[in-house]
Write a protein that holds these residues in place. Structure first.
Motif, PDB file in Angstrom:
ATOM      1  N   VAL A 294      -4.444  -0.433   5.678  1.00 61.91           N
ATOM      2  CA  VAL A 294      -3.647   0.701   6.150  1.00 61.91           C
ATOM      3  C   VAL A 294      -4.571   1.872   6.468  1.00 61.91           C
ATOM      4  CG1 VAL A 294      -1.537   0.109   4.886  1.00 61.91           C
ATOM      5  CG2 VAL A 294      -3.295   1.540   3.792  1.00 61.91           C
ATOM      6  N   SER A 295      -4.021   2.810   7.175  1.00 57.43           N
ATOM      7  CA  SER A 295      -4.695   4.076   7.432  1.00 57.43           C
ATOM      8  C   SER A 295      -3.625   5.148   7.518  1.00 57.43           C
ATOM      9  CB  SER A 295      -5.507   4.019   8.729  1.00 57.43           C
ATOM     10  OG  SER A 295      -4.663   3.725   9.826  1.00 57.43           O
ATOM     11  N   ARG A 296      -3.995   6.378   7.266  1.00 58.72           N
ATOM     12  CA  ARG A 296      -3.045   7.493   7.364  1.00 58.72           C
ATOM     13  C   ARG A 296      -3.808   8.690   7.945  1.00 58.72           C
ATOM     14  NH1 ARG A 296       1.078   9.702   3.682  1.00 58.72           N
ATOM     15  NH2 ARG A 296       2.396  10.995   5.025  1.00 58.72           N
ATOM     16  N   SER A 297      -3.861   8.718   9.264  1.00 63.19           N
ATOM     17  CA  SER A 297      -4.590   9.798   9.926  1.00 63.19           C
ATOM     18  C   SER A 297      -3.724  11.027  10.141  1.00 63.19           C
ATOM     19  CB  SER A 297      -5.168   9.325  11.255  1.00 63.19           C
ATOM     20  OG  SER A 297      -4.123   8.836  12.086  1.00 63.19           O
ATOM     21  N   THR A 298      -2.418  10.858  10.143  1.00 66.56           N
ATOM     22  CA  THR A 298      -1.500  11.984  10.300  1.00 66.56           C
ATOM     23  C   THR A 298      -0.411  11.900   9.233  1.00 66.56           C
ATOM     24  OG1 THR A 298       0.052  10.863  11.772  1.00 66.56           O
ATOM     25  CG2 THR A 298      -1.842  11.955  12.809  1.00 66.56           C
ATOM     26  N   THR A 299       0.306  12.983   9.036  1.00 68.72           N
ATOM     27  CA  THR A 299       1.419  12.960   8.090  1.00 68.72           C
ATOM     28  C   THR A 299       2.513  12.008   8.552  1.00 68.72           C
ATOM     29  OG1 THR A 299       1.006  15.246   7.411  1.00 68.72           O
ATOM     30  CG2 THR A 299       3.215  14.385   6.997  1.00 68.72           C
ATOM     31  N   GLU A 300       2.695  11.910   9.868  1.00 72.98           N
ATOM     32  CA  GLU A 300       3.830  11.165  10.411  1.00 72.98           C
ATOM     33  C   GLU A 300       3.656   9.649  10.414  1.00 72.98           C
ATOM     34  OE1 GLU A 300       3.679  15.233  11.593  1.00 72.98           O
ATOM     35  OE2 GLU A 300       2.231  13.645  12.063  1.00 72.98           O
TER      36      GLU A 300
ATOM     37  N   TYR B 232       0.849  -1.178   0.000  1.00 72.81           N
ATOM     38  CA  TYR B 232       0.000   0.000   0.000  1.00 72.81           C
ATOM     39  C   TYR B 232       0.887   1.232   0.000  1.00 72.81           C
ATOM     40  CZ  TYR B 232      -4.664  -1.959   0.990  1.00 72.81           C
ATOM     41  OH  TYR B 232      -5.881  -2.608   0.926  1.00 72.81           O
ATOM     42  N   TYR B 233       0.312   2.345  -0.430  1.00 71.69           N
ATOM     43  CA  TYR B 233       1.010   3.601  -0.326  1.00 71.69           C
ATOM     44  C   TYR B 233       0.018   4.715   0.003  1.00 71.69           C
ATOM     45  CZ  TYR B 233      -0.552   4.740  -5.095  1.00 71.69           C
ATOM     46  OH  TYR B 233      -1.305   4.999  -6.207  1.00 71.69           O
ATOM     47  N   SER B 234       0.562   5.840   0.404  1.00 73.51           N
ATOM     48  CA  SER B 234      -0.272   6.985   0.766  1.00 73.51           C
ATOM     49  C   SER B 234       0.378   8.255   0.226  1.00 73.51           C
ATOM     50  CB  SER B 234      -0.414   7.079   2.279  1.00 73.51           C
ATOM     51  OG  SER B 234      -0.984   8.307   2.656  1.00 73.51           O
ATOM     52  N   VAL B 235      -0.424   9.141  -0.353  1.00 76.30           N
ATOM     53  CA  VAL B 235       0.104  10.395  -0.898  1.00 76.30           C
ATOM     54  C   VAL B 235      -0.116  11.557   0.059  1.00 76.30           C
ATOM     55  CG1 VAL B 235      -0.241   9.542  -3.242  1.00 76.30           C
ATOM     56  CG2 VAL B 235      -1.987  10.982  -2.181  1.00 76.30           C
ATOM     57  N   GLY B 236      -0.730  11.283   1.191  1.00 76.23           N
ATOM     58  CA  GLY B 236      -0.948  12.319   2.182  1.00 76.23           C
ATOM     59  C   GLY B 236      -1.943  11.827   3.211  1.00 76.23           C
ATOM     60  N   ALA B 237      -2.082  12.572   4.299  1.00 75.00           N
ATOM     61  CA  ALA B 237      -3.008  12.170   5.361  1.00 75.00           C
ATOM     62  C   ALA B 237      -4.406  11.972   4.792  1.00 75.00           C
ATOM     63  CB  ALA B 237      -3.008  13.209   6.460  1.00 75.00           C
ATOM     64  N   GLY B 238      -5.008  10.846   5.125  1.00 75.89           N
ATOM     65  CA  GLY B 238      -6.356  10.535   4.694  1.00 75.89           C
ATOM     66  C   GLY B 238      -6.476   9.898   3.325  1.00 75.89           C
ATOM     67  N   ILE B 239      -5.350   9.714   2.637  1.00 75.00           N
ATOM     68  CA  ILE B 239      -5.381   9.171   1.271  1.00 75.00           C
ATOM     69  C   ILE B 239      -4.460   7.967   1.169  1.00 75.00           C
ATOM     70  CG2 ILE B 239      -5.074   9.657  -1.177  1.00 75.00           C
ATOM     71  CD1 ILE B 239      -5.215  12.656  -0.434  1.00 75.00           C
ATOM     72  N   THR B 240      -5.043   6.812   0.856  1.00 76.52           N
ATOM     73  CA  THR B 240      -4.243   5.606   0.669  1.00 76.52           C
ATOM     74  C   THR B 240      -4.682   4.900  -0.606  1.00 76.52           C
ATOM     75  OG1 THR B 240      -5.753   4.196   1.944  1.00 76.52           O
ATOM     76  CG2 THR B 240      -3.985   5.298   3.170  1.00 76.52           C
ATOM     77  N   ASP B 241      -3.806   4.055  -1.120  1.00 74.57           N
ATOM     78  CA  ASP B 241      -4.139   3.314  -2.330  1.00 74.57           C
ATOM     79  C   ASP B 241      -3.365   2.015  -2.355  1.00 74.57           C
ATOM     80  OD1 ASP B 241      -4.698   4.423  -5.779  1.00 74.57           O
ATOM     81  OD2 ASP B 241      -5.374   2.656  -4.681  1.00 74.57           O
ATOM     82  N   LYS B 242      -3.886   1.055  -3.130  1.00 75.44           N
ATOM     83  CA  LYS B 242      -3.300  -0.268  -3.182  1.00 75.44           C
ATOM     84  C   LYS B 242      -2.067  -0.297  -4.059  1.00 75.44           C
ATOM     85  CE  LYS B 242      -7.794  -2.525  -2.615  1.00 75.44           C
ATOM     86  NZ  LYS B 242      -8.798  -3.413  -3.227  1.00 75.44           N
ATOM     87  N   GLY B 243      -1.149  -1.179  -3.676  1.00 75.78           N
ATOM     88  CA  GLY B 243       0.002  -1.466  -4.496  1.00 75.78           C
ATOM     89  C   GLY B 243      -0.185  -2.783  -5.208  1.00 75.78           C
TER      90      GLY B 243
END
Lengths: 113, 113
Positions: free
Chosen positions: B66-72, B47-58
């Protein structure tokens, strides 16, 4: 993303220059050629990147011919500590979709004393 | 800067158990990635993420979330662990996508028995 082909393995001796060639026949106009190095039990590490002609840094040189369908990573005077896997990637210089970002098997370089 | 950190370093799971692999970066990078590396193979993007709140499959997302609630932070969740998920997992980050340099964490070695 452009497909790359590189040798599975290479052997060398300390003090020699090592050249690893990567083929990327379907490279696109806005693609950059990037090489990573991976030591055992570690994550890959960026070593060099180029678009055309020659790029040199403190670690390696990258030679890219005019047609850009191949590239050669050159490691001058290798030491035992250069034993690693080297990955060649061809990537666009913009974000776009990363979904098919793939590190192939790379080239396993073994440096002998 | 600590760069990219991953926890735990090692973990053994029983079939059917679940766990979360943690990844954090302190470089304020927009892009984050999860890869898996099986023995003798290259890295495959999960998986990858281009920014907080945005994820996509690899390439190999099945069995993971996955989740991306923060930049870190970019945690990877394994649900219903299977032996096929035995691998080394690497997290990486980059300022932008494409040819931008990726910084890798030290990896998590996971065994499912």
């Amino acid at each position: 993303l452009a497909k790359t082909t590189q040798p599975i393995s290479m052997d060398s001796y300390e003090g020699q220059e090592v050249n690893i060639t990567c083929s990327h026949n379907n490279i696109a106009t806005n693609d950059y050629i990037t090489w990573y190095q991976q030591f055992p039990s570690q994550g890959p590490r960026f070593i060099i990147q180029g678009y055309k002609t020659k790029v040199t840094n403190e670690v390696a040189s990258l030679f890219i011919p005019a047609d850009r369908k191949s590239s050669t990573l050159s490691l001058p005077r290798v030491s035992l500590s250069d034993t690693a896997v080297y990955y060649c990637l061809v990537l666009p210089n913009y974000g776009g979709s990363q979904g098919n970002l793939i590190f192939g098997k790379g080239t396993k370089l073994s440096v002998k004393p | 800067n600590a760069g990219v950190t991953q926890t735990p370093k090692f973990r053994i799971l029983k079939i059917g158990q679940s766990m979360t692999l943690q990844c954090a970066q302190d470089m304020n990078h927009n892009y984050m990635y999860w890869y898996r590396q099986d023995p003798g193979m290259g890295l495959k993007l999960i998986y990858y993420s281009v920014g907080a709140g945005i994820t996509d499959k690899g390439e190999v997302p099945n069995g993971y979330n996955v989740s991306r609630s923060t930049t870190e932070d970019f945690p990877l969740r394994l649900e219903l662990a299977a032996p096929s998920q035995t691998s080394v997992y690497f997290c990486a980050s980059s300022q932008q996508g494409g040819s931008y340099e990726q910084y890798f964490g030290p990896g998590t070695r996971l065994t499912v028995t």
